[in-house]
Motif scaffolding. Sequence first.
Motif, PDB file in Angstrom:
ATOM      1  N   ASP A   1       5.586   7.321  -7.838  1.00 33.47           N
ATOM      2  CA  ASP A   1       5.336   6.256  -8.811  1.00 33.47           C
ATOM      3  C   ASP A   1       6.643   5.656  -9.326  1.00 33.47           C
ATOM      4  OD1 ASP A   1       2.601   6.561  -8.534  1.00 33.47           O
ATOM      5  OD2 ASP A   1       2.366   7.748 -10.370  1.00 33.47           O
ATOM      6  N   GLU A   2       7.626   6.521  -9.555  1.00 33.92           N
ATOM      7  CA  GLU A   2       8.928   6.034 -10.031  1.00 33.92           C
ATOM      8  C   GLU A   2       9.601   5.161  -8.969  1.00 33.92           C
ATOM      9  OE1 GLU A   2      11.083   9.583 -11.069  1.00 33.92           O
ATOM     10  OE2 GLU A   2       9.737  10.026 -12.743  1.00 33.92           O
ATOM     11  N   VAL A   3       9.533   5.590  -7.727  1.00 31.78           N
ATOM     12  CA  VAL A   3      10.181   4.847  -6.646  1.00 31.78           C
ATOM     13  C   VAL A   3       9.430   3.539  -6.359  1.00 31.78           C
ATOM     14  CG1 VAL A   3      10.803   4.908  -4.185  1.00 31.78           C
ATOM     15  CG2 VAL A   3      11.208   6.910  -5.631  1.00 31.78           C
ATOM     16  N   LEU A   4       8.121   3.562  -6.504  1.00 28.75           N
ATOM     17  CA  LEU A   4       7.307   2.378  -6.209  1.00 28.75           C
ATOM     18  C   LEU A   4       7.110   1.458  -7.414  1.00 28.75           C
ATOM     19  CD1 LEU A   4       4.598   4.001  -3.918  1.00 28.75           C
ATOM     20  CD2 LEU A   4       6.412   2.406  -3.240  1.00 28.75           C
ATOM     21  N   HIS A   5       7.818   1.739  -8.499  1.00 27.98           N
ATOM     22  CA  HIS A   5       7.727   0.893  -9.684  1.00 27.98           C
ATOM     23  C   HIS A   5       7.994  -0.566  -9.305  1.00 27.98           C
ATOM     24  CE1 HIS A   5       7.918  -0.226 -13.863  1.00 27.98           C
ATOM     25  NE2 HIS A   5       9.103  -0.776 -13.672  1.00 27.98           N
ATOM     26  N   GLN A   6       7.097  -1.453  -9.697  1.00 25.19           N
ATOM     27  CA  GLN A   6       7.185  -2.894  -9.427  1.00 25.19           C
ATOM     28  C   GLN A   6       6.991  -3.259  -7.956  1.00 25.19           C
ATOM     29  OE1 GLN A   6      10.874  -4.157 -11.294  1.00 25.19           O
ATOM     30  NE2 GLN A   6       9.816  -4.495 -13.228  1.00 25.19           N
ATOM     31  N   VAL A   7       6.461  -2.352  -7.155  1.00 27.59           N
ATOM     32  CA  VAL A   7       6.109  -2.667  -5.769  1.00 27.59           C
ATOM     33  C   VAL A   7       4.595  -2.896  -5.740  1.00 27.59           C
ATOM     34  CG1 VAL A   7       6.044  -1.833  -3.393  1.00 27.59           C
ATOM     35  CG2 VAL A   7       8.011  -1.284  -4.855  1.00 27.59           C
ATOM     36  N   LEU A   8       4.191  -4.015  -5.204  1.00 22.23           N
ATOM     37  CA  LEU A   8       2.776  -4.384  -5.172  1.00 22.23           C
ATOM     38  C   LEU A   8       2.027  -3.650  -4.061  1.00 22.23           C
ATOM     39  CD1 LEU A   8       3.220  -8.262  -5.538  1.00 22.23           C
ATOM     40  CD2 LEU A   8       2.707  -6.615  -7.365  1.00 22.23           C
ATOM     41  N   ASP A   9       0.723  -3.464  -4.248  1.00 23.62           N
ATOM     42  CA  ASP A   9      -0.112  -2.823  -3.229  1.00 23.62           C
ATOM     43  C   ASP A   9      -0.034  -3.563  -1.896  1.00 23.62           C
ATOM     44  OD1 ASP A   9      -0.953  -0.761  -4.868  1.00 23.62           O
ATOM     45  OD2 ASP A   9      -2.887  -1.688  -5.358  1.00 23.62           O
ATOM     46  N   GLU A  10       0.016  -4.888  -1.945  1.00 22.82           N
ATOM     47  CA  GLU A  10       0.099  -5.684  -0.712  1.00 22.82           C
ATOM     48  C   GLU A  10       1.413  -5.396   0.024  1.00 22.82           C
ATOM     49  OE1 GLU A  10      -0.371  -7.309  -3.823  1.00 22.82           O
ATOM     50  OE2 GLU A  10      -2.545  -7.208  -3.610  1.00 22.82           O
ATOM     51  N   GLU A  11       2.483  -5.190  -0.722  1.00 20.03           N
ATOM     52  CA  GLU A  11       3.774  -4.868  -0.115  1.00 20.03           C
ATOM     53  C   GLU A  11       3.730  -3.486   0.532  1.00 20.03           C
ATOM     54  OE1 GLU A  11       6.976  -7.289  -2.823  1.00 20.03           O
ATOM     55  OE2 GLU A  11       5.941  -5.601  -3.784  1.00 20.03           O
ATOM     56  N   ILE A  12       3.039  -2.564  -0.121  1.00 20.09           N
ATOM     57  CA  ILE A  12       2.869  -1.224   0.457  1.00 20.09           C
ATOM     58  C   ILE A  12       2.072  -1.325   1.756  1.00 20.09           C
ATOM     59  CG2 ILE A  12       1.794   1.044   0.134  1.00 20.09           C
ATOM     60  CD1 ILE A  12       2.444   0.715  -2.897  1.00 20.09           C
ATOM     61  N   ASP A  13       0.997  -2.115   1.737  1.00 20.29           N
ATOM     62  CA  ASP A  13       0.188  -2.308   2.952  1.00 20.29           C
ATOM     63  C   ASP A  13       1.025  -2.888   4.087  1.00 20.29           C
ATOM     64  OD1 ASP A  13      -2.077  -1.348   1.668  1.00 20.29           O
ATOM     65  OD2 ASP A  13      -2.820  -3.357   1.144  1.00 20.29           O
ATOM     66  N   ASP A  14       1.854  -3.882   3.774  1.00 24.03           N
ATOM     67  CA  ASP A  14       2.709  -4.499   4.791  1.00 24.03           C
ATOM     68  C   ASP A  14       3.701  -3.492   5.362  1.00 24.03           C
ATOM     69  OD1 ASP A  14       1.443  -6.936   4.450  1.00 24.03           O
ATOM     70  OD2 ASP A  14       3.017  -7.774   3.154  1.00 24.03           O
ATOM     71  N   LEU A  15       4.290  -2.695   4.484  1.00 21.41           N
ATOM     72  CA  LEU A  15       5.262  -1.691   4.939  1.00 21.41           C
ATOM     73  C   LEU A  15       4.585  -0.614   5.782  1.00 21.41           C
ATOM     74  CD1 LEU A  15       8.168  -0.803   5.007  1.00 21.41           C
ATOM     75  CD2 LEU A  15       7.829   0.341   2.813  1.00 21.41           C
ATOM     76  N   LEU A  16       3.379  -0.221   5.399  1.00 21.51           N
ATOM     77  CA  LEU A  16       2.635   0.757   6.200  1.00 21.51           C
ATOM     78  C   LEU A  16       2.349   0.216   7.600  1.00 21.51           C
ATOM     79  CD1 LEU A  16       0.137   2.201   3.562  1.00 21.51           C
ATOM     80  CD2 LEU A  16       1.928   3.466   4.785  1.00 21.51           C
ATOM     81  N   LYS A  17       1.977  -1.045   7.689  1.00 23.72           N
ATOM     82  CA  LYS A  17       1.736  -1.668   8.999  1.00 23.72           C
ATOM     83  C   LYS A  17       3.010  -1.677   9.831  1.00 23.72           C
ATOM     84  CE  LYS A  17      -1.915  -4.683   7.316  1.00 23.72           C
ATOM     85  NZ  LYS A  17      -2.214  -6.042   6.837  1.00 23.72           N
ATOM     86  N   LEU A  18       4.122  -2.054   9.202  1.00 16.48           N
ATOM     87  CA  LEU A  18       5.394  -2.101   9.911  1.00 16.48           C
ATOM     88  C   LEU A  18       5.816  -0.709  10.386  1.00 16.48           C
ATOM     89  CD1 LEU A  18       7.967  -3.487  10.875  1.00 16.48           C
ATOM     90  CD2 LEU A  18       8.893  -3.194   8.558  1.00 16.48           C
ATOM     91  N   THR A  19       5.737   0.279   9.511  1.00 13.00           N
ATOM     92  CA  THR A  19       6.168   1.618   9.929  1.00 13.00           C
ATOM     93  C   THR A  19       5.259   2.180  11.018  1.00 13.00           C
ATOM     94  OG1 THR A  19       4.991   2.654   8.054  1.00 13.00           O
ATOM     95  CG2 THR A  19       7.352   2.194   7.772  1.00 13.00           C
ATOM     96  N   GLN A  20       3.976   1.824  10.999  1.00 11.83           N
ATOM     97  CA  GLN A  20       3.075   2.273  12.064  1.00 11.83           C
ATOM     98  C   GLN A  20       3.486   1.651  13.402  1.00 11.83           C
ATOM     99  OE1 GLN A  20       0.661   4.743  11.877  1.00 11.83           O
ATOM    100  NE2 GLN A  20       0.936   4.530  14.073  1.00 11.83           N
ATOM    101  N   LYS A  21       3.855   0.383  13.389  1.00 12.82           N
ATOM    102  CA  LYS A  21       4.327  -0.273  14.611  1.00 12.82           C
ATOM    103  C   LYS A  21       5.606   0.404  15.115  1.00 12.82           C
ATOM    104  CE  LYS A  21       2.587  -4.954  13.879  1.00 12.82           C
ATOM    105  NZ  LYS A  21       2.984  -6.365  13.657  1.00 12.82           N
TER     106      LYS A  21
END
Length: 138
Positions: A112-132
Amino acid sequence: MNKQSELFHSINQVSRHYSKILNENLVPLGIYSAQWSIIFLLKRDGALSQKEISNYLGVEAPTMTRTLIRMEKSGWIIRLPGKDKREKKIELTEAALNEYPVWLKVVRKTEDEVLHQVLDEEIDDLLKLTQKLKNNLG
């Protein structure tokens, strides 16, 4: 520096800093972030062989062996006979399962501390990228 190099440099730096912070938060509870990765995996997937854990985490066998020995001595894992005489399955102990909620609370707070001010959509995008990226690694 080109974008590709910047991307991988950034991924590496974020990973290193996150591991450092997570270690600082977990060490008082008796575990390290590398051990947490194994505990999380075993809790999620159940008993696995050392090779399966090593492959999933991308850790060399000697390093994995040392980590698992430490975890066994700490009472967090046990080795059970597998299908093959040479292969043993690694499973969390009752002690580890009892501590899991405490560890998870610290991990979630760190996340939570590291993801402060990171939006759920940004997390989704990063998850897609790391999966690729993982798929491209083989």
